[in-house]
Structures are given as structure tokens and as C-alpha cells.
Design an enzyme around this catalytic site. Structure first.
Site, short mmCIF file in Angstrom:
data_model
loop_
_atom_site.label_atom_id
_atom_site.label_comp_id
_atom_site.label_asym_id
_atom_site.label_seq_id
_atom_site.Cartn_x
_atom_site.Cartn_y
_atom_site.Cartn_z
CE1 TYR A 1 -3.97 1.62 -0.45
CE2 TYR A 1 -3.42 2.85 1.53
CZ TYR A 1 -4.20 2.68 0.41
OH TYR A 1 -5.21 3.56 0.14
CE LYS B 1 -7.61 2.88 0.98
NZ LYS B 1 -7.54 3.55 2.27
#
Length: 572
Positions: A139, A210
Site C-alpha cells: 500500500y 485496500k
């Protein structure tokens, strides 16, 4: 936050359940895989029982060299694998060694994505066991570079791409997805990816990243996660002229065309997956983000991480800091640099929490919060030209045109940066805040707290080690989403965001505070997420928004028992 959105909806609240929207759909663990204990046998179903070469190519069931002798016989794997049999732990050790050989974070990202495509459980095993090391890889910040280069590094599709070519056929597109039991959808239109702007179809890296965290950090099973990119074009000229760009090569659709397309999408999602599927809006431009949340907050289970998730995690840090500072939020003045989705979302949630604590009207608690945008301090004289989501923050004050002057005028006790503009918290700004806060809060130098969105190394000062906090949304959205899933919630309410903040702040120990930390270590994230999920679920039951009945007696234990675990299963 709900008060602002209610105004846009004409006074309708998320608690005013429309009779035209019924509770239906939902998901079940049909084959019992996710409820099975690790020593129970499961069946590796695809269309039929997976075996042989197809089993090795199925990331959901592939175990590589960890297949046992018995499994190799039963599933026709003899000769398709080398004779060695190694444990998942040894596989993990080998892969972590290999990952650490890469110099560039993007190469580590690509290696992790390739692992996810061939061995799903091993991917999550690595991510869960090495979360502090690998979170920046899968991420932020690495995913930003991955999105910028998505066309060049694209290997095989992940998730669904729904473009304007599919107008009128979105329900058919959703039915092309092989998994029927979807619990969480993360969707983007790619217009405002992190601080990088319009990346169009290449924004898919965000929903994929996510949802990896929903599973690794929150415990949502991978088969229940669906990343989606809505491709309505891009205004990024560089992408439009890039021969390797993977999206529609046209300017963005806007206005009625855009909202009609999004409405078809939202309607199709509910028709296909039911009322209890969580739809997380991600990285939409400001003007669309608030509008979509206002439109669908009363009819769908929707959540915007940029507005609501960021607000919840920042509020948790502020509440945790009070353990050493003492007092209440209402004792402080807040100044924001940045007045977009994140800035106004955080400001509103702080105002709501102050209002609840002090029994003061929301309009009054907002007056303790000031925002600076690209044109300076937001004040009443600018109100007519402001976007609707900035108007609640226009207070009576003479115009101020830069951050330093705003700090000197407002004298905040908390400075919060939510702008993509760098190098603004200068030495002059920090010294200005410190100069008058030492008088307001004696001993402030010893209890000064700092947190940022990205990780930084510990800092040594006067012989003491201080650990910069990481105000990362990953603390909140996985646990929040999981709490909605396990309670069967049908709407998201502001009180659930406050419950998530409270749970996160409650996980900060005195030892953490002594090190200058206002967030707990990410190494404990699964425990943290279980407590957040339990608090959110409890609030859903309290508000009458939960449909999974009866309510479990111990929600923390229930959350922990529902969490996906990546250990290999034994096959019949």
C-alpha cells in the site's frame, strides 16, 4: 458529518430507512471453508473439484511444495511438483529472504502481486506476519508508483473494470465475476489517486491494495472482496497519449452522464449482492465524493475512506494524546492546512465528538476548528465563493493568506495537515506554535505528539527515543468494515465512526505514550481490528442497523472467531 450530508439529502438521515429499500441478499460461506478449523478437511471447489494442473494454477487452493504425499496422490499432482515437501513457514522464510534482495520498492510490490496471483494463502501469511515491513510495499507509498506505472507492469486483471462501454449492461458485468458471496467492494473512478491526481483506469491499484488490507488486517475473507474501477475516461493528457494506457482514451464523463452511470452501478450492485454488501468509495474527486456519499448514504451500506476513515483515525490519535495532555478536545483549538475531503471530514468528526462530550451544539464546536485552503484562511467574507463542504468552516475573521500568519492569528494547540502540498510545516510554523503553546500547556515540550501518514524512523532527542506515529487509515477501515460485515449492518452512521475511534484510542498504552506514540504498533493490528469491529458492531446493534441476529454475547471473541486465517487447509 451526517448533519452536512443530511442537508444535501433534504433532511433524510441514514436512520430513516426508506420503505422502497428492503433488507435482502447477503452472503453465506456455502462450503464452510472459512468456519472450518485448521485441522478440518475442506474440499477445493472451483467449478468442479480442482485437481492436477488446474489445482496448481488456482491461487485460492494452491500450496506449492506444501502439498502432502496423500494430497499429491488424491489430486493427481505426482510428477507435477518436485519431490520435496516443505512447510508453509519455510516457504514464508524463503520468500521474505527473496523480497529483501530487491532494492526498489516497486519490484517488491510486483513480487507480492505475483505471489497473490499464484498462492493466496501464502501471500496473506507473509503480509500478516510481516505487516510493518510489507504494509508500505503493498500500500502507501509504493502503491502510488504502481498506479502511475500500472499500464507497464500490468500482468493479469485483478477485479472488475466497468467502463462507459458497459453502460446499460453493468449488472451483466457484475455477474461475470466468479465469486457470488461478495461482502466488501472498494470502488474508484481514478480521478484523485492519493496525491497524484487523475490516473484514470490505472487507479485499480488502490482498490486491490485496500482489499488486501481488509483481509490481512481486518480478517475479511479474500473471496468476499471485490475491487472495481469505474472507467469514465481521464483528463490526464499524458495517459491519453500513452500507447500502453489500459483505459478508455477519452475525456472524463461529467454531470448527468456521470451520475446516471454511477446510479446504474449502485443499483446493479444491490440487485446482485444484496443490501448488506459494503461499498467503499475510494479516491473520487472532492465534488463527486461528497455527492455520492450524500446520495447513497440512506439507501446503501456506503463508506468513503478519504472522508470518514481518515477522520476516524485522526480523531483516535487526538483522543489518545489526551491521556498525557489531560483535559478534553473542547479545551483545544484546531487548525487544518488543507480543506478537501480529508480536512473537512476530520474537522466534522472532531466537532461531532466535542459536541457529544460537552453537550454543546455542533454549530458552536465547529467554531473551535479553522481551515486553511489554497486561498488562505476560510472566513465568512469568502463564503459565497466556497464549495458547499467548506461553508460550515467559514468563521468571522479578517482574511489571512498563508499558513504561518494563520498560526499566529488562531494560535492553535493542534495543527493538522491534509494537503498534498509539501514543505509547509516549516521551522517558522513549528516554532510559532511552540512559542504560545508552552504558555497554554505547561511542559508541552515533553508531551509534543507527532503523527504522519507514512512511516518514519525513530528520532533520538536529549537521550530519549521518540517514535513518529503513523496516522494510517489502515488502522481503521479494515476493522470498521469487518464490524459492519459480522453484524450484517445495512447503513453506516457517524456513531460507528466514533466507536471505531474510541476502540483504536483504547489500544494505546501508557508505554506507547511515553515514546510519543499516539497509535499502537501495527504489529498488533489484528487484535486492534477485532476490538474496532466489536465496537462498530455493538453500535450497529444499538442503532437498530444490524441484521445478524441474535447478537453475540461477546463481540470481541465473535470477531476474532470470524477472522480469515491464512494457514493452509488439508484437502480430502
Amino acid at each position: 458529518m451526517e448533519s452536512v450530508l443530511k442537508a444535501q439529502r433534504g433532511g433524510e438521515s441514514v436512520l430513516d430507512l426508506s420503505p422502497t429499500w428492503t433488507v435482502e441478499g447477503g452472503v453465506e460461506d456455502v462450503y464452510g471453508e472459512d468456519r472450518a478449523t485448521e485441522d478440518q478437511l475442506v474440499t477445493p471447489w472451483t467449478v468442479s473439484v480442482a485437481s492436477g494442473y488446474s489445482l496448481l494454477r488456482d491461487p485460492q487452493y494452491n500450496k506449492g511444495l506444501a502439498f502432502t504425499e496423500k494430497e499429491r496422490d488424491a489430486h493427481y499432482l505426482r510428477g507435477l511438483l518436485p519431490p520435496a515437501i516443505i512447510s508453509q513457514e519455510l516457504q514464508e522464510k524463503k520468500l521474505m529472504h527473496n523480497l529483501r534482495q530487491y532494492d526498489l520498492p516497486l519490484h517488491k510490490y510486483m513480487a507480492m502481486m505475483e505471489l497473490e496471483e499464484r498462492n493466496q494463502r501464502l501471500f496473506y501469511k507473509l503480509l500478516i506476519d510481516n505487516v510493518e515491513e510489507l504494509l508500505p510495499v503493498v500500500y502507501t507509498p509504493t502503491v502510488g508508483e504502481a498506479c502511475q506505472k500500472y499500464g507497464s507492469i500490468f500482468r493479469r486483471p485483478q477485479g472488475l473494470y466497468i467502463s462507459l462501454k458497459e453502460k446499460g449492461k453493468i449488472l451483466e458485468v457484475l455477474r461475470n465475476w466468479p465469486q457470488r458471496t461478495v461482502q466488501v467492494i472498494v470502488v474508484t473512478d481514478g480521478e484523485r489517486i492519493l496525491g497524484l491526481g487523475d490516473l484514470g483506469c490505472q487507479g485499480m491499484g488502490i482498490p486491490v491494495g485496500k482489499l488486501a488490507l481488509y483481509t490481512a488486517l481486518g480478517g475479511v475473507r479474500p473471496s468476499g472482496c471485490l475491487p472495481i474501477t469505474i472507467d469514465v475516461g481521464t483528463n490526464n493528457e499524458k495517459l491519453l497519449n500513452d500507447e500502453f494506457y489500459i483505459g478508455l482514451k477519452q475525456k472524463r464523463a461529467t454531470g448527468k452522464e456521470y451520475y446516471d452511470f454511477l446510479h446504474e452501478f449502485m443499483t446493479a450492485v444491490k440487485q446482485n449482492y444484496g443490501e448488506k454488501v459494503l461499498i467503499q468509495f475510494e479516491d473520487f474527486a472532492n465534488h463527486n465524493a461528497f455527492e455520492l456519499l450524500a446520495r447513497y448514504g440512506t439507501t446503501h451500506l456506503v463508506f468513503n475512506d478519504d472522508i470518514q476513515g481518515t477522520a476516524s483515525v485522526v480523531l483516535a490519535g487526538l483522543v489518545a494524546s489526551l491521556k498525557l495532555l489531560g483535559g478534553t478536545l473542547a479545551d483545544h483549538r484546531f487548525l487544518f492546512f488543507g480543506a478537501g475531503e480529508a480536512g473537512t471530514g476530520i474537522a466534522e468528526l472532531i466537532a461531532i465528538e466535542m459536541s457529544k462530550q460537552s453537550k454543546t451544539p455542533l454549530e458552536e464546536t465547529r467554531k473551535k476548528i479553522w481551515l486553511v485552503d489554497s486561498k488562505g484562511l476560510i472566513v465568512n467574507s469568502r463564503k459565497e465563493s466556497l464549495q458547499h463542504f467548506k461553508k460550515p468552516w467559514a468563521h468571522e475573521h479578517e482574511p489571512v493568506h498563508n499558513l504561518l500568519d494563520a498560526v499566529k492569528a488562531i494560535k492553535p494547540t493542534a495543527l493538522i495537515g491534509t494537503s498534498g502540498v509539501g514543505k509547509t510545516f516549516t521551522k517558522d510554523v513549528v516554532e510559532a506554535i511552540a512559542s504560545f503553546n508552552r504558555k497554554l500547556i505547561p511542559g508541552l515540550r515533553a508531551v509534543l505528539f507527532f503523527a504522519s501518514g507514512s512511516p518514519f524512523d525513530p528520532v533520538e532527542f536529549n537521550g530519549k527515543s521518540f517514535v513518529p506515529g503513523q496516522a494510517n487509515n489502515a488502522y481503521i477501515f479494515p476493522g470498521l468494515g469487518f464490524g459492519l460485515v459480522i453484524s450484517g449492518a445495512i447503513r453506516v452512521h457517524d456513531d460507528m465512526l466514533l466507536a471505531a475511534s474510541e476502540a483504536l484510542a483504547g489500544q494505546v498504552t501508557d508505554e506507547n505514550c511515553d515514546k510519543g506514540m499516539i497509535y499502537p504498533p501495527l504489529s498488533n493490528i489484528r487484535k486492534i481490528s477485532a476490538h474496532i469491529a466489536a465496537n462498530v458492531a455493538a453500535k450497529a446493534y444499538e442503532l437498530g442497523l444490524a441484521t445478524r441476529l441474535p447478537r453475540p454475547a461477546d463481540l470481541v471473541k465473535y470477531a476474532e472467531s470470524c477472522m480469515y486465517t491464512p494457514s493452509y487447509r488439508s484437502y480430502r
